[in-house]
Motif scaffolding. Structure first.
Motif, PDB file in Angstrom:
ATOM      1  N   ALA A 172       0.647  -1.236  -0.273  1.00  0.00           N
ATOM      2  CA  ALA A 172       0.355   0.029  -0.199  1.00  0.00           C
ATOM      3  C   ALA A 172       1.099   1.113  -0.308  1.00  0.00           C
ATOM      4  CB  ALA A 172      -0.565   0.273   1.413  1.00  0.00           C
ATOM      5  N   ARG A 234      -3.676  -4.132   1.738  1.00  0.00           N
ATOM      6  CA  ARG A 234      -4.476  -2.716   1.719  1.00  0.00           C
ATOM      7  C   ARG A 234      -4.561  -1.484   2.874  1.00  0.00           C
ATOM      8  NH1 ARG A 234      -9.913  -3.955  -1.514  1.00  0.00           N
ATOM      9  NH2 ARG A 234      -9.229  -1.831  -1.707  1.00  0.00           N
ATOM     10  N   HIS A 250      -7.670  -3.422  -8.607  1.00  0.00           N
ATOM     11  CA  HIS A 250      -7.257  -2.866  -7.448  1.00  0.00           C
ATOM     12  C   HIS A 250      -5.978  -2.123  -7.680  1.00  0.00           C
ATOM     13  CE1 HIS A 250      -9.249  -6.301  -5.623  1.00  0.00           C
ATOM     14  NE2 HIS A 250      -9.802  -5.409  -5.059  1.00  0.00           N
ATOM     15  N   ASP A 252      -4.653   0.657  -5.569  1.00  0.00           N
ATOM     16  CA  ASP A 252      -4.615   0.980  -4.449  1.00  0.00           C
ATOM     17  C   ASP A 252      -3.951   0.624  -4.150  1.00  0.00           C
ATOM     18  OD1 ASP A 252      -5.978  -1.034  -3.931  1.00  0.00           O
ATOM     19  OD2 ASP A 252      -6.495  -0.158  -2.073  1.00  0.00           O
ATOM     20  N   ILE A 253      -3.170  -0.475  -4.446  1.00  0.00           N
ATOM     21  CA  ILE A 253      -1.627  -1.042  -4.191  1.00  0.00           C
ATOM     22  C   ILE A 253      -0.409  -1.695  -4.992  1.00  0.00           C
ATOM     23  CG2 ILE A 253      -2.343  -2.532  -2.075  1.00  0.00           C
ATOM     24  CD1 ILE A 253      -2.750  -5.258  -4.018  1.00  0.00           C
TER      25      ILE A 253
END
Length: 319
Positions: A172, A234, A250, A252-253
């Protein structure tokens, strides 16, 4: 017992109990209660005037008569399946149920985001998906299509290799290891990193004990839950080793360390009967498109192409 009075539902219940080895497991599979399942089996035993199971505190076991009946029940199940294929689908093979078993990560992070478009385009297809686990013979008979990272060994399946799954370590943006962008395994050697169980097993099975990645994996936590591994990553609590296609769903990573040492083939498998059903061929075409390595570079054979990293976008996202 006269054939016209024979109750197939009782046989279906008996067959499920026999294959699963448990009344409670059969109740879960069939969506009933344990007393109902037990009563159906007892009724069948009364109809046939014979005992089908030995019951004890340790569980149940087929009697000789039960073993004979199970052989006939499996034949009956094959006949019922043939009826569905050869008769029930005559009027419209573009509609109906298709049962699809898929590797759990591929299912959750690659196929599911694409599912709404498919269902809108094919409203008559009732697609029933399940996360794939090493199947029993019964499970293989239920599935119309399998998409797996292990090649099925059953000789009656048509099997094709579609592409490769590649892996990397993710963080993250709030994790300290993400501050410096792309890293090497040596850079994060002492950082907590969660490995999903399936990936950990593959690393242990394909790399020697002296390999840095295997050593890193062996001293890292391993989980049997993909959802919890991703959630921990995350949250910024840990790094996580994941298949690279996770990036599609995803954003957000971020990928900070490629793992080119470990790759998996993607296998598309189906019984011959699937070729005769238009709804199955529609799903097969959809899967081939979604897993096409030319259209989706993350599935390419060459790790250098599939794992190509661009550090600048990573740092811009953090900023």
């Amino acid at each position: 017992m006269q054939a016209e009075l024979f109750d197939w539902d009782k046989i279906r219940v008996f067959r499920t109990v026999a294959h699963l080895g448990s009344m409670s497991a059969a109740a879960i599979r069939l969506g009933g209660s344990v007393p109902t399942i037990s009563r159906r089996v007892s009724d069948l035993e009364a109809d046939l005037n014979t005992q089908l199971f030995h019951r004890s505190t340790r569980g149940i076991e087929l009697t000789e008569a039960g073993s004979i009946l199970l052989r006939h029940a499996d034949v009956m199940a094959d006949v019922m399946e043939a009826v569905e294929i050869d008769v029930a689908d005559r009027q419209g093979t573009q509609t109906g149920i298709v049962r699809l078993d898929v590797d759990e990560a591929l299912l959750a992070w690659w196929l599911m985001p694409q599912l709404p478009v498919f269902l809108r385009s094919h409203p008559g297809i009732d697609l029933r998906t399940s996360a794939w686990t090493p199947p029993t013979a019964e499970a293989l008979n239920r599935a119309d299509i399998l998409t797996t990272l292990d090649r099925p060994v059953q000789s009656d399946l048509v099997t094709r290799r579609l592409g490769k799954v590649h892996y990397a370590i993710y963080a993250a943006p709030t994790h300290p290891a993400a501050e410096h962008g792309p890293a090497s395994l040596e850079d994060i050697d002492t950082v907590r990193c969660v490995f999903p169980l399936g990936l950990a097993d593959r690393i242990a099975g394909s790399l020697t004990p002296v390999t840095p990645l295997r050593q890193f994996c062996e001293r890292s936590p391993v989980t049997n839950s993909l959802a919890s591994a991703l959630a921990e990553c995350r949250s910024g609590a840990s790094l996580c080793a994941l298949p690279t296609f996770v990036e599609a769903s995803h954003t957000d990573i971020f990928r900070i360390c490629p793992l080119p040492e470990i790759r998996d083939d993607i296998w598309l498998s189906f019984p011959e009967r699937a070729r005769r059903l238009e709804r199955c061929t529609t799903v097969l075409d959809w899967l081939r498109g979604l897993l096409n390595a030319e259209a989706h570079p993350c599935f390419r054979q060459n790790p250098a192409q599939a794992l190509r990293m661009e550090p600048a976008p990573l740092l811009r996202r953090q900023a």
